[in-house]
Design an enzyme around this catalytic site. Structure first.
Site, short mmCIF file in Angstrom:
data_model
loop_
_atom_site.label_atom_id
_atom_site.label_comp_id
_atom_site.label_asym_id
_atom_site.label_seq_id
_atom_site.Cartn_x
_atom_site.Cartn_y
_atom_site.Cartn_z
CB CYS A 102 -0.96 -0.05 1.18
SG CYS A 102 -2.34 1.09 1.09
CG HIS A 103 -0.07 4.90 1.62
ND1 HIS A 103 -1.32 4.33 1.60
CD2 HIS A 103 -0.20 6.12 1.04
CE1 HIS A 103 -2.18 5.17 1.04
NE2 HIS A 103 -1.53 6.26 0.69
#
Length: 169
Positions: free
Chosen positions: A103-104
């Site tokens: 994800c991030h």
């Protein structure tokens, strides 16, 4: 002997992106060490999951671990405000140890100059940041590039966990 996996995590991590890989690693016989800027505190995920921080980043070295996990959520952006998490992650990549970022999570790697020429994925909102860091952004559930495994979202966790465990073999 059990392998140790470092997990870079602070407040506002995406809960399932921590709990799902950690469960998979532990079930496969690995131990996990939660690392933040300071030890002993408890950090809270976006949905309320609590994680006790085992070690401060100043007290660990990449050579103490076999792999690194960087869960997503807002945690990676908070961590990268300090240079030490990026330098810690850089040591894994340079020493050809696995780095798992979902994800991030790849945000921690952006300022390290390690993404140039590597195939990487991540949450769509960091796509331009990854490209600007020299990565070849791929919109795929999981991307393995050398010793780095990346995925986009919690929907990709099954593939992320599978490829992470494959790299640990």
């Amino acid at each position: 002997m059990s392998k140790k996996i470092a997990v870079l995590v602070t407040d506002q991590f995406e809960d399932i992106e921590y709990t799902s890989p950690v469960k998979a690693y532990e079930e496969a016989g690995y131990s996990v060490v939660a690392i933040d800027l300071e030890a002993g505190k408890e950090v809270t995920g976006k949905h309320g999951e609590k994680v006790k921080i085992d070690k401060a980043i100043s007290d660990v070295d990449a050579s103490d671990f076999d792999a690194l996990l960087i869960p997503g959520g807002f945690s990676p952006d908070l961590l990268r405000a300090d240079d030490r998490p990026g330098e810690f992650a850089k040591a894994f990549v340079e020493n050809k140890k696995p780095v798992f970022a979902i994800c991030h999570g790849p945000q921690v790697l952006i300022d390290t100059d390690l993404l140039k020429g590597k195939d990487i994925t991540g949450y769509r909102s960091i796509r331009k940041d990854l490209i600007n860091a020299g990565a070849n952004y791929k919109d795929a559930e999981v991307v393995v590039s050398h010793n780095i495994v990346t995925s986009r979202t919690p929907d990709d966790l099954e593939a992320f966990n599978r490829e992470s465990l494959n790299l640990l073999k």
